[in-house]
Design an enzyme around this catalytic site. Sequence first.
Site, PDB file in Angstrom:
ATOM      1  N   ASP A   1      -5.806  -3.847  -2.300  1.00 26.16           N
ATOM      2  CA  ASP A   1      -4.714  -3.500  -1.396  1.00 26.16           C
ATOM      3  C   ASP A   1      -3.992  -4.732  -0.846  1.00 26.16           C
ATOM      4  O   ASP A   1      -4.624  -5.681  -0.376  1.00 26.16           O
ATOM      5  CB  ASP A   1      -5.307  -2.695  -0.232  1.00 26.16           C
ATOM      6  CG  ASP A   1      -4.258  -2.006   0.604  1.00 26.16           C
ATOM      7  OD1 ASP A   1      -3.510  -2.711   1.302  1.00 26.16           O
ATOM      8  OD2 ASP A   1      -4.185  -0.773   0.553  1.00 26.16           O
TER       9      ASP A   1
ATOM     10  N   SER B   1       0.829  -1.198   0.000  1.00 26.56           N
ATOM     11  CA  SER B   1       0.000   0.000   0.000  1.00 26.56           C
ATOM     12  C   SER B   1       0.871   1.258   0.000  1.00 26.56           C
ATOM     13  O   SER B   1       1.705   1.421  -0.887  1.00 26.56           O
ATOM     14  CB  SER B   1      -0.961  -0.037   1.200  1.00 26.56           C
ATOM     15  OG  SER B   1      -1.991   0.907   1.044  1.00 26.56           O
TER      16      SER B   1
END
Length: 330
Positions: free
Chosen positions: A185, A38
């Site tokens: 993610d 991320s």
Amino acid sequence: MEADAVFEGGGVKGIAFVGAIEVMEAHGYTWQRLAGTSAGAIVAALLASEYNSTEIKQIMSSLDYNELLGRNWMNHLPLIKNALPLMLKSGIYANQLLEQKVSEWLARKGVVTFGDLSKGKLSIIASNISNGKMVVFPDDLPEYGISPATFPIAAAVRMSTTLPFFFQPYLWPTPLSKKPYYMLDGGLLSSYPIWLFDVDGVPEWPTFGFRLSEKRTYTHAREIYGPVSLFKGVFKTMLQAHDQRHVDKHSESRSVFIPSQMINSTKFDLNEADKRSLLSSGTVAAQKFLETWNFEAYKLEFRNKMGQTHHYHLGQQRIMNRNRYIIENN
């Protein structure tokens, strides 16, 4: 001094990493291998492309995070501005603008694909929701019929930063699949992949982890009283669980814990005070870490015997290092 670095996910709070990196660089550390999930993927990609902390600070400090939200006409409709794209696109905002920005930043250093970096220099974690697998870029690309040397780093970063429900899933077409994969993610499967560079025996240099949390975090219990509050609870848990996850003694010993709970991961309207606070938090955390860090002591305690693999669950890490991690009961 050589070292590997692994950066945790954490949304906009990732700017705190820059303060920590500055301190590490000032103490003579240079990065051999880098990995991130991320927000950590952005920082890892920039460092792998030969950006230094000063340059990254300039990028992060001048960035208008709101510009990254990729708003369209649906996001401006009264009353249903967020609900409509969530229902139709499975996410409120598009994430292509971040990919464009990362692509521009890397191009300044002559970097576009993983082939532009030395082998093993950069690893980025994403979650393949379609097949329930963690994807480690670029190592796993051959499984999808793609050459690592040709794959854009910015696309991997975009996948890794696609927060569920907040951003619309990245639809990834591959030569070996009839349908595109839904990518989200990396934090859904491994927000803090500090295991990634672990090896048998005694390492030549340390692996440092950078986390956007205290060593131990506590949250108030959430009241769940219906489907709406349940949805909110699930969403917040996905974004924050990595901050609350237990870190074993081995991982804790080599982790820089950066307090950042005062700012939410999705606060894209960061003001200058927020940025300064995050940068300062990273600086202080790295300084405190280096006051007690000793590589020789670390090796004696955790890596002095081949048989001490129970300290860091190397058996499991070998599996993950082969990039075959599959969600249980998939």
